[in-house]
Write an enzyme that holds these catalytic residues in place. Structure first.
Site, PDB file in Angstrom:
ATOM      1  N   ASP A  55       6.444  10.912  -5.158  1.00 37.90           N
ATOM      2  CA  ASP A  55       6.946  10.210  -4.121  1.00 37.90           C
ATOM      3  C   ASP A  55       6.986   9.164  -5.079  1.00 37.90           C
ATOM      4  O   ASP A  55       7.457   8.039  -6.107  1.00 37.90           O
ATOM      5  CB  ASP A  55       5.290   9.223  -3.617  1.00 37.90           C
ATOM      6  CG  ASP A  55       5.713   8.018  -2.334  1.00 37.90           C
ATOM      7  OD1 ASP A  55       6.944   8.434  -2.113  1.00 37.90           O
ATOM      8  OD2 ASP A  55       4.521   7.891  -1.426  1.00 37.90           O
ATOM      9  N   ASP A  56       8.870   8.703  -4.389  1.00 40.34           N
ATOM     10  CA  ASP A  56      10.096   7.952  -5.195  1.00 40.34           C
ATOM     11  C   ASP A  56      10.386   7.763  -6.462  1.00 40.34           C
ATOM     12  O   ASP A  56      11.082   7.141  -6.966  1.00 40.34           O
ATOM     13  CB  ASP A  56       9.691   6.056  -4.049  1.00 40.34           C
ATOM     14  CG  ASP A  56       9.256   6.191  -3.308  1.00 40.34           C
ATOM     15  OD1 ASP A  56       9.457   6.431  -2.316  1.00 40.34           O
ATOM     16  OD2 ASP A  56       8.962   4.606  -3.003  1.00 40.34           O
ATOM     17  N   CYS A  93      10.501   8.829   3.163  1.00 47.43           N
ATOM     18  CA  CYS A  93       9.387   8.995   2.545  1.00 47.43           C
ATOM     19  C   CYS A  93       8.644  10.042   4.760  1.00 47.43           C
ATOM     20  O   CYS A  93       8.799  11.859   3.988  1.00 47.43           O
ATOM     21  CB  CYS A  93       7.726   8.220   2.935  1.00 47.43           C
ATOM     22  SG  CYS A  93       8.128   7.609   1.097  1.00 47.43           S
ATOM     23  N   LYS A 147      -0.997  12.038  -0.265  1.00 44.77           N
ATOM     24  CA  LYS A 147      -0.504  11.073   0.874  1.00 44.77           C
ATOM     25  C   LYS A 147       0.104  12.052   2.022  1.00 44.77           C
ATOM     26  O   LYS A 147       0.714  12.967   2.098  1.00 44.77           O
ATOM     27  CB  LYS A 147       1.089  10.555   0.230  1.00 44.77           C
ATOM     28  CG  LYS A 147       1.646   9.520   1.495  1.00 44.77           C
ATOM     29  CD  LYS A 147       1.950   9.315   0.788  1.00 44.77           C
ATOM     30  CE  LYS A 147       4.027   8.071   1.391  1.00 44.77           C
ATOM     31  NZ  LYS A 147       4.635   7.400   1.064  1.00 44.77           N
ATOM     32  N   HIS A 149       1.238  10.754   5.552  1.00 46.76           N
ATOM     33  CA  HIS A 149       2.211   9.799   6.438  1.00 46.76           C
ATOM     34  C   HIS A 149       3.436  10.275   7.334  1.00 46.76           C
ATOM     35  O   HIS A 149       4.142  10.163   7.238  1.00 46.76           O
ATOM     36  CB  HIS A 149       3.303   9.408   4.740  1.00 46.76           C
ATOM     37  CG  HIS A 149       3.968   7.854   5.537  1.00 46.76           C
ATOM     38  ND1 HIS A 149       5.323   7.399   4.944  1.00 46.76           N
ATOM     39  CD2 HIS A 149       4.367   7.426   6.391  1.00 46.76           C
ATOM     40  CE1 HIS A 149       5.487   6.733   5.166  1.00 46.76           C
ATOM     41  NE2 HIS A 149       4.777   6.511   6.323  1.00 46.76           N
ATOM     42  N   ASN A 306      12.021  11.457  -2.357  1.00 42.25           N
ATOM     43  CA  ASN A 306      13.277  11.015  -1.996  1.00 42.25           C
ATOM     44  C   ASN A 306      14.464   9.914  -3.360  1.00 42.25           C
ATOM     45  O   ASN A 306      12.906  10.583  -4.217  1.00 42.25           O
ATOM     46  CB  ASN A 306      13.246   9.608  -0.509  1.00 42.25           C
ATOM     47  CG  ASN A 306      12.291   8.628  -1.024  1.00 42.25           C
ATOM     48  OD1 ASN A 306      11.503   8.657   0.149  1.00 42.25           O
ATOM     49  ND2 ASN A 306      11.960   7.897  -1.683  1.00 42.25           N
TER      50      ASN A 306
END
Ligand SMILES: *[C@@H]1O[C@H](CO)[C@@H](O)[C@H](O)[C@H]1NC(C)=O
Ligand SMILES: *[C@@H]1O[C@H](CO)[C@@H](O)[C@H](O)[C@H]1NC(C)=O
Ligand SMILES: *[C@@H]1O[C@H](CO)[C@@H](O)[C@H](O)[C@H]1NC(C)=O
Length: 537
Positions: A55-56, A93, A147, A149, A306
């Site tokens: 994530d990120d 996300c 996650k 989302h 991302n």
């Protein structure tokens, strides 16, 4: 592919053993008679798939892209696999996850604007079968750890109802790594007043209170290993492992910070520790797959969701921009594939074939699992032969997005509610609308691309560059092949190319479904649900 499945044909299960004993003489006869050896394990021949989504995670922040951050496991896996160096994701996300799970662009699912905020009654629309749904149909055991989302306002949106046999993780987009608590927030929307924080960690569908206080990277790595240990090797598995790491908040156990004393920037130091902890978790899971004899029939895919978020320590240098922008720093993702099933000559290579996150759905279902995607309205392509054999990618363009709700004149509106009717009135695409498209080597950006600076990692001692764009400018054109860092805007010198690409955006615009971006709902308040984030419809 069947000849590589010996680990799936092992003898752990007594019933299986009996079957093997009875059919063995027959098999021998068949083999001696020249029958393809694959027949005997046809039902267990599909490869396992483990999809790890960080994530990120910034483009710069992996060892093999020159980072000081230590990622020995990722480096090793990538070095023995296929590094994807022309690989694209979405800038935030929910969009990346929606495309991964549906194989469709956001303009075709209504999720083209922003993310799903905690109190929005929204999820990946139910008419889209998920990647897990399709793999389950093909006989896979399906697990999601981490996650989600993709919405949770009604139970039908939960991962356990969208193709996953098991789920352990959280529904929202971010939270505290230890307490698993999450507050309410949504830009430009005031519904959050009076909301309490809520707990968000689930084991199947029940709150996992027993794991309060444990760091999520440990929890997810542990759970992934427990699942693999109890996996019935007669079945293939799909494990979707979307880590919380390395999204904000900046939190990591102390032991991961020791090695980064030299990084002076506090945020960068903690982020580096988080990355290395995630790398170790991936190492632990990989080792377990090998120990369990599952590795030889497994395809491991690693991807960021991302670009890195500068404000919480991530970095995408030398790319321009970062998370949430349409510059390369937002969408040019780090990713690779590793598998003993990839032909030896392709192991340890770099692929520059164009690949997009929407491609994983058909690539996994059709390319890896040998299933069918016929009849599904996909925007993704099966790129398995590009990855595993190096054949040219069937993909020649990428619609990065068209987001009609982010336009300059609408930015100052007090709530997004008032934006929605504008879409239906507006009729045709125009270049003040936030959009980007890649066609071959060319990339066109229109509207507001978002944060546009070149930010080197703090430890590099290089001065950041903050370009000043003329007021009112809303069209940019780059040749990404020659100018991967978007330094030379060619929109004035190549008007014909701009025109051609605008026409293509107009075409996509005509296929678009209206964005679904409802206001936050006060009924989502965890106070009304025993202090947890859960369905309220
Ligand atoms: C959770 O934390 C407790 C207390 O520190 C520890 O004993 C336990 O092993 C941890 N569990 C996991 C899965 O990390
Ligand atoms: C990896 O495994 C080792 C050995 O069991 C353990 O000490 C460590 O905490 C694990 N790391 C992660 C991130 O799960
Ligand atoms: C893939 O599926 C097709 C159709 O179901 C089947 O005929 C073929 O043998 C399968 N290929 C492999 C390599 O398993």
């Amino acid at each position: 592919m069947c000849e590589m499945k010996h680990s799936n044909c092992n003898m752990k299960n007594p019933i299986h053993l009996v079957t093997m004993v009875t059919v063995l003489p027959v098999l021998l006869l068949l083999i001696l008679a020249g029958f393809p050896a694959s027949i005997h394990c046809a039902s267990t021949s599909r490869p396992n798939v483990i999809f790890i989504l960080a994530d990120d995670y910034g483009f710069h922040d992996i060892g093999y892209h020159g980072s000081v951050i230590k990622t020995p496991w990722l480096d090793k896996l990538a070095a023995g696999g296929v590094k994807l160096e022309n690989y694209y994701v979405q800038p935030i996300c929910t969009p990346t996850r929606s495309q991964l799970m549906s194989g469709r662009y956001q303009i075709h699912t209504g999720l083209e604007h922003s993310i799903i905020w905690v109190a929005q009654p929204s999820c990946l629309p139910l008419e889209n079968p998920t990647l897990a749904d399709r793999l389950k149909d093909l006989g896979y055991a399906t697990h999601a750890v981490g996650k989600w989302h993709l919405g949770f306002y009604k139970k039908a949106c939960w991962p356990t109802r969208r193709g996953f046999d098991t789920f352990y993780g959280y529904y929202t987009g971010s939270e505290d790594y230890y307490s698993h608590m999450r507050g309410c927030f949504m830009p430009g929307d005031r519904h959050c007043a009076g909301f309490s924080e809520g707990y968000d960690l689930r084991d199947q569908e029940a709150p996992a209170y027993q794991d309060k206080g444990n760091y999520s990277t440990f929890l997810f790595a542990e759970r992934a290993q427990r699942i693999l240990e109890s996996h019935d090797p007669k079945k293939p598995f799909f494990m979707y492992l979307p880590f919380q790491a390395v999204h904000g908040p900046l939190q990591v156990p102390e032991q991961y910070l020791q090695q980064y004393k030299d990084i002076k920037d506090k945020k960068r130091r903690v982020y580096a520790g988080m990355v290395t902890c995630m790398d170790e978790a991936i190492g632990n899971i990989t080792r377990r797959l090998v120990q369990l004899g599952l590795w030889d029939n497994t395809v491991l895919i690693f991807s960021t969701d991302n670009g890195g978020q500068i404000a919480v320590g991530g970095n995408n240098w030398p790319l321009r921009g970062w998370k949430a922008s349409l510059w390369e720093g937002g969408v040019h993702g780090v990713g690779f594939v590793h598998s003993p099933l990839i032909p030896k000559v392709k192991q340890g290579t770099v692929s520059t074939e164009m690949i997009h996150v929407s491609d994983w759905f058909p690539t996994i279902v059709a390319g890896i699992a040998n299933g069918s995607v016929a009849g599904l309205p996909l925007d993704g392509f099966n790129v398995w032969d590009s990855i595993s054999k190096g054949v040219p990618s069937p993909r020649t363009e990428i619609l990065h997005n068209i987001d009609v709700l982010t336009t300059p004149d609408l930015e100052s509106q007090p709530t997004f509610k008032s934006y929605l009717p504008r879409f239906n009135e507006s009729g045709t695409y125009n270049t003040s609308i936030r959009a980007a498209i890649r066609m071959g080597d060319w990339k066109l950006i229109t509207g507001q691309p978002g944060n546009s600076s070149w930010i080197p990692p703090p430890e590099a001692g290089i001065v950041p560059i903050h370009p000043v764009e003329p007021v009112g400018k809303h069209v940019w054109l780059f040749n990404i092949q020659e100018d991967p860092n978007e330094r030379f805007d060619l929109s004035d010198s190549e008007p014909d190319i701009v025109k051609r690409m605008v026409a293509r955006l107009q075409y996509y615009y005509s296929t678009m479904v209206p964005p679904f971006y409802p206001p936050g709902d006060p009924n989502a308040n965890p106070k009304l649900h025993g202090g947890i984030w859960t369905n309220w419809e």
